[in-house]
Design a protein around this motif. Structure first.
Motif, short mmCIF file in Angstrom:
data_model
loop_
_atom_site.label_atom_id
_atom_site.label_comp_id
_atom_site.label_asym_id
_atom_site.label_seq_id
_atom_site.Cartn_x
_atom_site.Cartn_y
_atom_site.Cartn_z
N ALA A 40 0.84 -1.19 0.00
CA ALA A 40 0.00 0.00 0.00
C ALA A 40 0.87 1.24 0.00
CB ALA A 40 -0.90 -0.01 1.24
N ASP A 42 0.55 5.59 -0.54
CA ASP A 42 -0.21 6.80 -0.84
C ASP A 42 0.76 7.93 -1.07
OD1 ASP A 42 -2.56 5.98 1.82
OD2 ASP A 42 -2.34 5.20 -0.21
N VAL B 11 1.66 -4.07 3.72
CA VAL B 11 2.90 -3.37 4.04
C VAL B 11 2.71 -1.91 3.70
CG1 VAL B 11 5.39 -3.28 3.68
CG2 VAL B 11 4.19 -5.45 3.49
N PRO B 12 2.41 -1.07 4.68
CA PRO B 12 2.16 0.34 4.40
C PRO B 12 3.44 1.13 4.21
CG PRO B 12 1.95 -0.05 6.74
CD PRO B 12 2.24 -1.40 6.10
N VAL B 14 5.05 2.21 1.51
CA VAL B 14 6.02 1.82 0.48
C VAL B 14 6.47 3.02 -0.34
CG1 VAL B 14 6.26 0.50 -1.67
CG2 VAL B 14 5.23 -0.55 0.34
N LEU B 15 5.60 4.01 -0.43
CA LEU B 15 5.94 5.20 -1.23
C LEU B 15 6.14 6.41 -0.33
CD1 LEU B 15 3.33 4.80 -4.08
CD2 LEU B 15 5.75 4.19 -4.15
N PRO B 16 6.89 7.40 -0.82
CA PRO B 16 7.01 8.64 -0.04
C PRO B 16 5.65 9.33 0.06
CG PRO B 16 7.89 8.95 -2.25
CD PRO B 16 7.61 7.48 -2.10
N ALA B 17 5.38 10.01 1.16
CA ALA B 17 4.06 10.60 1.36
C ALA B 17 3.80 11.75 0.39
CB ALA B 17 3.93 11.07 2.80
N LEU B 93 12.24 2.83 5.51
CA LEU B 93 10.97 2.50 6.15
C LEU B 93 11.12 2.36 7.66
CD1 LEU B 93 9.82 -0.14 3.54
CD2 LEU B 93 8.94 2.16 3.80
N PRO B 95 11.84 0.99 11.09
CA PRO B 95 12.11 -0.33 11.64
C PRO B 95 12.03 -1.46 10.61
CG PRO B 95 10.00 0.53 12.43
CD PRO B 95 10.68 1.64 11.72
N LEU B 96 11.39 -1.21 9.49
CA LEU B 96 11.32 -2.24 8.47
C LEU B 96 12.54 -2.25 7.56
CD1 LEU B 96 7.56 -2.01 7.38
CD2 LEU B 96 8.63 -3.78 8.75
N THR B 98 15.18 -0.73 4.72
CA THR B 98 15.01 0.00 3.48
C THR B 98 14.09 -0.81 2.56
OG1 THR B 98 16.99 -1.02 2.61
CG2 THR B 98 17.24 1.14 3.62
N LEU B 99 13.54 -0.13 1.57
CA LEU B 99 12.63 -0.80 0.65
C LEU B 99 13.38 -1.81 -0.21
CD1 LEU B 99 9.83 -1.05 -0.67
CD2 LEU B 99 10.56 0.72 -2.28
N LEU B 100 14.45 -1.32 -0.84
CA LEU B 100 15.17 -2.14 -1.81
C LEU B 100 16.41 -2.77 -1.19
CD1 LEU B 100 15.06 0.42 -4.75
CD2 LEU B 100 13.52 -1.52 -4.40
#
Lengths: 72, 103
Positions: A40, A42, B11-12, B14-17, B93, B95-96, B98-100
């Motif tokens: 997800a 936004d 998984v929230p 994932v993209l920049p706000a 992200l 505590p998760l 990095t994305l990649l």
């Protein structure tokens, strides 16, 4: 020290033990692909100081072979 | 609609706000968004291909390897065209992690 990441689902909470060294989300996603993952995101795009659009992306990503890679 | 079950894991973030852009940077900013998603899928494809190797014959493994190499090269070419490194595409992200991954 073991680090634990909580990844919430709509119906239950799953705990996935994470390695002590920094890892990437893509490593975690890879292990969960057997079940399927909803990503997800936004994002609001602002151009020249003017907010124009908000895009809410939902992507369901799964392995083609369910069960492949699922951690026992 | 396929029969893939939707009881997956959310998984929230994932993209920049927000993407703040202007006339000079809009093309690069949108390409960064697109390439982040494509790079994520590319890295997932590489990892899934590794998991499938035991089930595939030699010809398939070789074909997959070549195709993945081409894909990686195509991504590098696209990134360089817009002066974007993997680090530019990566999203922290917290505590998760990095994305990649490293690619």
């Amino acid at each position: 020290m073991t680090q634990v990441a909580y990844v919430e689902t709509t119906t239950r909470t799953t705990t996935e033990p994470m390695p002590a060294s920094p890892t990437s989300l893509v490593d975690l996603l890879d292990r969960l692909l057997a079940t399927g993952v909803v990503l997800a995101g936004d994002v609001t795009i602002s151009l020249a100081g003017v907010d124009l659009v908000t895009v809410q992306l939902r992507a369901l990503v799964s392995a083609v072979r369910p069960g492949v890679g699922a951690d026992r | 609609m396929s029969t893939v079950q939707t009881a997956g894991v959310r998984v929230p973030g994932v993209l920049p706000a927000r993407i703040e852009s202007d006339a000079d940077s809009i093309e690069r900013d949108l390409m960064r968004l697109v390439l982040t998603l494509v790079e994520l899928i590319r890295q997932l494809m590489e990892r899934q291909a590794l998991r499938r190797m035991d089930d595939l014959d030699d010809e398939q493994v070789e074909a997959l390897g070549t195709a993945l190499q081409h894909l990686e090269q195509a991504m590098t070419t696209l990134r360089e065209r817009y002066d974007l490194t993997i680090a530019d595409l990566n999203i922290d992200l917290g505590p998760l992690g990095t994305l990649l991954g490293c690619g």
